[in-house]
Design a protein around this motif. Structure first.
Motif, PDB file in Angstrom:
ATOM      1  N   TYR A 183       0.849  -1.204   0.000  1.00 43.83           N
ATOM      2  CA  TYR A 183       0.000   0.000   0.000  1.00 43.83           C
ATOM      3  C   TYR A 183       0.882   1.251   0.000  1.00 43.83           C
ATOM      4  CZ  TYR A 183      -4.256   2.689   0.607  1.00 43.83           C
ATOM      5  OH  TYR A 183      -5.292   3.557   0.398  1.00 43.83           O
ATOM      6  N   PHE A 184       1.974   1.173   0.752  1.00 42.65           N
ATOM      7  CA  PHE A 184       2.905   2.312   0.781  1.00 42.65           C
ATOM      8  C   PHE A 184       3.565   2.512  -0.587  1.00 42.65           C
ATOM      9  CE2 PHE A 184       7.138   4.206   1.577  1.00 42.65           C
ATOM     10  CZ  PHE A 184       6.689   5.442   2.013  1.00 42.65           C
ATOM     11  N   ILE A 185       3.905   1.400  -1.236  1.00 40.88           N
ATOM     12  CA  ILE A 185       4.513   1.502  -2.580  1.00 40.88           C
ATOM     13  C   ILE A 185       3.542   2.181  -3.543  1.00 40.88           C
ATOM     14  CG2 ILE A 185       5.460   0.163  -4.533  1.00 40.88           C
ATOM     15  CD1 ILE A 185       7.335  -0.075  -2.182  1.00 40.88           C
ATOM     16  N   ARG A 186       2.249   1.898  -3.363  1.00 42.32           N
ATOM     17  CA  ARG A 186       1.251   2.576  -4.213  1.00 42.32           C
ATOM     18  C   ARG A 186       1.296   4.084  -4.002  1.00 42.32           C
ATOM     19  NH1 ARG A 186      -4.604   0.068  -3.411  1.00 42.32           N
ATOM     20  NH2 ARG A 186      -5.253   1.992  -4.459  1.00 42.32           N
ATOM     21  N   ILE A 187       1.455   4.499  -2.748  1.00 44.53           N
ATOM     22  CA  ILE A 187       1.547   5.940  -2.454  1.00 44.53           C
ATOM     23  C   ILE A 187       2.804   6.527  -3.111  1.00 44.53           C
ATOM     24  CG2 ILE A 187       1.834   7.659  -0.604  1.00 44.53           C
ATOM     25  CD1 ILE A 187       0.107   5.840   1.176  1.00 44.53           C
ATOM     26  N   MET A 188       3.910   5.791  -3.027  1.00 43.27           N
ATOM     27  CA  MET A 188       5.139   6.271  -3.688  1.00 43.27           C
ATOM     28  C   MET A 188       4.934   6.437  -5.192  1.00 43.27           C
ATOM     29  SD  MET A 188       8.091   3.963  -1.896  1.00 43.27           S
ATOM     30  CE  MET A 188       9.441   4.649  -2.859  1.00 43.27           C
ATOM     31  N   ASP A 189       4.270   5.442  -5.801  1.00 45.10           N
ATOM     32  CA  ASP A 189       4.032   5.522  -7.250  1.00 45.10           C
ATOM     33  C   ASP A 189       3.208   6.765  -7.587  1.00 45.10           C
ATOM     34  OD1 ASP A 189       5.445   3.217  -7.635  1.00 45.10           O
ATOM     35  OD2 ASP A 189       3.695   1.905  -7.830  1.00 45.10           O
ATOM     36  N   GLU A 190       2.225   7.058  -6.732  1.00 40.26           N
ATOM     37  CA  GLU A 190       1.398   8.250  -6.948  1.00 40.26           C
ATOM     38  C   GLU A 190       2.213   9.523  -6.782  1.00 40.26           C
ATOM     39  OE1 GLU A 190      -1.561   7.375  -8.747  1.00 40.26           O
ATOM     40  OE2 GLU A 190      -1.867   9.336  -7.810  1.00 40.26           O
ATOM     41  N   LEU A 202       3.610  18.009 -11.761  1.00 36.41           N
ATOM     42  CA  LEU A 202       3.984  19.316 -11.208  1.00 36.41           C
ATOM     43  C   LEU A 202       5.190  19.907 -11.935  1.00 36.41           C
ATOM     44  CD1 LEU A 202       3.659  21.411  -8.852  1.00 36.41           C
ATOM     45  CD2 LEU A 202       5.186  19.967  -7.520  1.00 36.41           C
ATOM     46  N   MET A 203       6.116  19.038 -12.313  1.00 36.48           N
ATOM     47  CA  MET A 203       7.356  19.504 -12.959  1.00 36.48           C
ATOM     48  C   MET A 203       7.246  19.555 -14.480  1.00 36.48           C
ATOM     49  SD  MET A 203      10.141  17.203 -10.931  1.00 36.48           S
ATOM     50  CE  MET A 203      10.457  17.315  -9.163  1.00 36.48           C
ATOM     51  N   ASN A 204       6.127  19.118 -15.033  1.00 36.68           N
ATOM     52  CA  ASN A 204       5.966  19.032 -16.487  1.00 36.68           C
ATOM     53  C   ASN A 204       7.046  18.152 -17.117  1.00 36.68           C
ATOM     54  OD1 ASN A 204       3.686  20.867 -17.221  1.00 36.68           O
ATOM     55  ND2 ASN A 204       4.957  22.324 -16.089  1.00 36.68           N
ATOM     56  N   THR A 205       7.110  16.923 -16.664  1.00 35.70           N
ATOM     57  CA  THR A 205       8.125  16.034 -17.228  1.00 35.70           C
ATOM     58  C   THR A 205       7.614  14.610 -17.340  1.00 35.70           C
ATOM     59  OG1 THR A 205      10.387  15.222 -17.039  1.00 35.70           O
ATOM     60  CG2 THR A 205       9.187  15.474 -14.980  1.00 35.70           C
ATOM     61  N   SER A 206       8.155  13.899 -18.311  1.00 38.91           N
ATOM     62  CA  SER A 206       7.876  12.466 -18.379  1.00 38.91           C
ATOM     63  C   SER A 206       9.098  11.678 -17.903  1.00 38.91           C
ATOM     64  CB  SER A 206       7.523  12.082 -19.825  1.00 38.91           C
ATOM     65  OG  SER A 206       8.581  12.472 -20.683  1.00 38.91           O
ATOM     66  N   ASN A 207      10.064  12.382 -17.286  1.00 39.33           N
ATOM     67  CA  ASN A 207      11.269  11.696 -16.798  1.00 39.33           C
ATOM     68  C   ASN A 207      10.916  10.530 -15.880  1.00 39.33           C
ATOM     69  OD1 ASN A 207      13.000  13.425 -18.092  1.00 39.33           O
ATOM     70  ND2 ASN A 207      13.416  14.692 -16.281  1.00 39.33           N
ATOM     71  N   GLU A 208      11.376   9.354 -16.264  1.00 40.45           N
ATOM     72  CA  GLU A 208      11.174   8.156 -15.452  1.00 40.45           C
ATOM     73  C   GLU A 208      11.831   8.339 -14.079  1.00 40.45           C
ATOM     74  OE1 GLU A 208       9.543   4.954 -14.495  1.00 40.45           O
ATOM     75  OE2 GLU A 208       9.064   5.963 -16.397  1.00 40.45           O
ATOM     76  N   ILE A 241      21.801   7.951  -6.951  1.00 37.79           N
ATOM     77  CA  ILE A 241      20.450   7.992  -7.530  1.00 37.79           C
ATOM     78  C   ILE A 241      20.064   6.664  -8.179  1.00 37.79           C
ATOM     79  CG2 ILE A 241      21.066   8.956  -9.803  1.00 37.79           C
ATOM     80  CD1 ILE A 241      18.081  10.058  -7.601  1.00 37.79           C
ATOM     81  N   ASP A 242      21.032   5.892  -8.662  1.00 40.32           N
ATOM     82  CA  ASP A 242      20.692   4.578  -9.226  1.00 40.32           C
ATOM     83  C   ASP A 242      20.192   3.636  -8.134  1.00 40.32           C
ATOM     84  OD1 ASP A 242      21.111   5.125 -11.829  1.00 40.32           O
ATOM     85  OD2 ASP A 242      23.173   4.386 -11.884  1.00 40.32           O
ATOM     86  N   LEU A 243      20.869   3.674  -6.991  1.00 34.83           N
ATOM     87  CA  LEU A 243      20.439   2.814  -5.878  1.00 34.83           C
ATOM     88  C   LEU A 243      19.076   3.257  -5.347  1.00 34.83           C
ATOM     89  CD1 LEU A 243      23.832   2.409  -3.938  1.00 34.83           C
ATOM     90  CD2 LEU A 243      22.801   0.871  -5.626  1.00 34.83           C
ATOM     91  N   ILE A 244      18.885   4.567  -5.215  1.00 26.56           N
ATOM     92  CA  ILE A 244      17.593   5.073  -4.737  1.00 26.56           C
ATOM     93  C   ILE A 244      16.495   4.715  -5.749  1.00 26.56           C
ATOM     94  CG2 ILE A 244      16.278   7.150  -4.109  1.00 26.56           C
ATOM     95  CD1 ILE A 244      18.963   8.472  -3.357  1.00 26.56           C
ATOM     96  N   TYR A 256      14.712   1.442  -5.492  1.00 27.15           N
ATOM     97  CA  TYR A 256      13.647   1.352  -4.497  1.00 27.15           C
ATOM     98  C   TYR A 256      12.367   2.021  -5.022  1.00 27.15           C
ATOM     99  CZ  TYR A 256      11.042   2.370  -0.205  1.00 27.15           C
ATOM    100  OH  TYR A 256      10.062   2.497   0.746  1.00 27.15           O
ATOM    101  N   TRP A 257      12.518   3.038  -5.852  1.00 25.49           N
ATOM    102  CA  TRP A 257      11.367   3.814  -6.346  1.00 25.49           C
ATOM    103  C   TRP A 257      10.737   3.223  -7.601  1.00 25.49           C
ATOM    104  CZ3 TRP A 257       8.661   8.324  -4.989  1.00 25.49           C
ATOM    105  CH2 TRP A 257       9.076   8.932  -3.812  1.00 25.49           C
ATOM    106  N   GLY A 258      11.381   2.265  -8.256  1.00 20.78           N
ATOM    107  CA  GLY A 258      10.819   1.779  -9.515  1.00 20.78           C
ATOM    108  C   GLY A 258      11.049   0.306  -9.724  1.00 20.78           C
ATOM    109  N   GLY A 259      10.447  -0.216 -10.789  1.00 20.58           N
ATOM    110  CA  GLY A 259      10.635  -1.622 -11.145  1.00 20.58           C
ATOM    111  C   GLY A 259       9.670  -2.528 -10.402  1.00 20.58           C
TER     112      GLY A 259
END
Ligand SMILES: *Cc1c(COP(=O)(O)O)cnc(C)c1O
Length: 369
Positions: A40-47, A55-61, A232-235, A238-241
């Protein structure tokens, strides 16, 4: 035992940050802490990621929130993008440009700077001339220079850099959420911000975004990123995949706060939020001028969310701010560096940027002066 927390007053924060926190953000932050791998927390992160992209006007992954304040975002960008000997050009017209120089120097980069008088913006002709002389791996600038209240030409610098091989790093700590920030449109390759300025959260998170070109440049490094915590690769793992991997425990409740703040921004709508900052700024400037005060920055390059006003003759800097704080429960900021003792910095950031707060401050200032 006496609990000091019982003595905390509700102070209207109208300085350079942290800003006045939205009550819904406090409510969000008091929700139950979940585990950092909880689905459930991961869902919040994805959001959060999706909302930050909007907010930033970007499609940056590679868009996420780094644990730590705005300085952690600054350090994350520089530590990942720079290697010893890399050429960086930093455009400096205030404290935060100087900070970038300090960090880049510590990383062993070859640092060139262009300095502009504090209170005036970065000048495009000077930058264009410098870029003609030499090529850089990275060009860095602060969008909203919080130490002076100057709005730097972020889009125009981006246009100058288009077609060059230099990566473009932008500090959007104070601008994000208060004025337009267009990462993709301006060709920004790396951007960092902070939760505690126009997003009206407490300090503790730094939204960042890296373009595909920046991600490739990081992948092409010859040396390891010298910071483990800010790698940032290590972080990013945790944020993706599909399979998230542990890097450090996310500051869970801060994430709730940022998520709520982003929802509030989207609900109100970008145009309405920016208009609220502008109208508060105009009302404030009118009121300050009505009190006989003078703004530091010329009208065309003023930020709405950070208003640097000259301290009137005969008024004591620290005493004035102290009366505002103790008697009127309002905080404003002091000047920094060469502007110490010369200006006050009045923030209209996020939830504080409302006309009723401007009225309250102007009434208090009338009393202090
Ligand atoms: C506040 C600020 C920072 C640093 O953020 P911290 O939250 O103090 O670490 C960096 N750049 C700018 C332009 C800022 O206003």
């Amino acid at each position: 035992m006496k609990n000091l927390l019982d003595g905390i007053e509700d102070v209207l924060l109208m300085g350079p940050g942290p800003s006045y926190v939205h009550p819904e953000v406090y409510r969000a932050m008091s929700r139950s802490t979940l585990g950092y791998m909880d689905s459930y927390f991961i869902r919040i992160m994805d959001e959060i990621k999706t909302l930050l992209q909007r907010l930033m006007n970007t499609s940056n992954e590679r868009t996420l929130a780094v644990s730590g304040t705005g300085m952690a975002g600054m350090e994350t960008c520089l530590v990942n993008l720079l290697e010893p000997g890399d050429d960086i050009l930093i455009l400096i017209n205030g404290v935060f440009g100087l900070r970038m120089r300090e960090i880049a120097t510590r990383l062993g980069a070859k640092v060139d700077v262009l300095e502009f008088e504090w209170g005036t913006p970065v000048r495009l002709e000077a930058v264009a001339a410098k870029l003609n002389e030499k090529s850089y791996k990275l060009v860095a600038m602060v969008h909203a220079e919080t130490s002076t209240g100057v709005h730097n030409p972020a889009g125009e610098i981006g246009a100058l850099l288009k077609g060059s091989s230099a990566l473009y790093l932008l500090d959007a700590v104070t601008s994000l959420g208060g004025i337009e920030v267009d990462v993709d449109g301006w060709g920004v390759d790396a951007l960092y911000s902070g939760s505690q300025k126009c997003l009206s959260c407490p300090p503790g998170l730094s939204p960042v975004s890296f373009s595909q070109t920046a991600v490739k440049a990081i992948a092409a490094r010859k040396t390891k990123v010298p910071s483990f915590y800010l790698d940032i690769d290590l972080i990013g793992k945790y944020w993706g995949g599909d399979k998230r991997s542990y890097h450090h425990t996310a500051p869970i409740n801060m994430f709730y706060g940022l998520y709520q703040a982003l929802l509030l921004f989207m609900e109100e709508g970008k145009e309405a939020v920016f208009a609220r900052h502008q109208s508060g700024h105009r009302k404030l400037v009118d009121g300050l001028e009505g009190l006989g005060m003078e703004l530091l920055v010329e009208e065309s390059t003023r930020l709405p969310m950070l208003n640097a006003v000259k301290i009137p003759e005969g008024v004591e800097d620290a005493a004035g701010r102290s009366t505002l704080r103790s008697k009127h429960k309002i905080e404003i900021g002091a000047g920094l560096g060469p502007l110490a003792g010369k200006i006050w910095r009045i923030g209209l950031m996020g939830y504080a940027a409302r006309e009723e707060n401007v009225d309250r401050l102007l009434t208090a200032l009338r009393d202090v002066l």
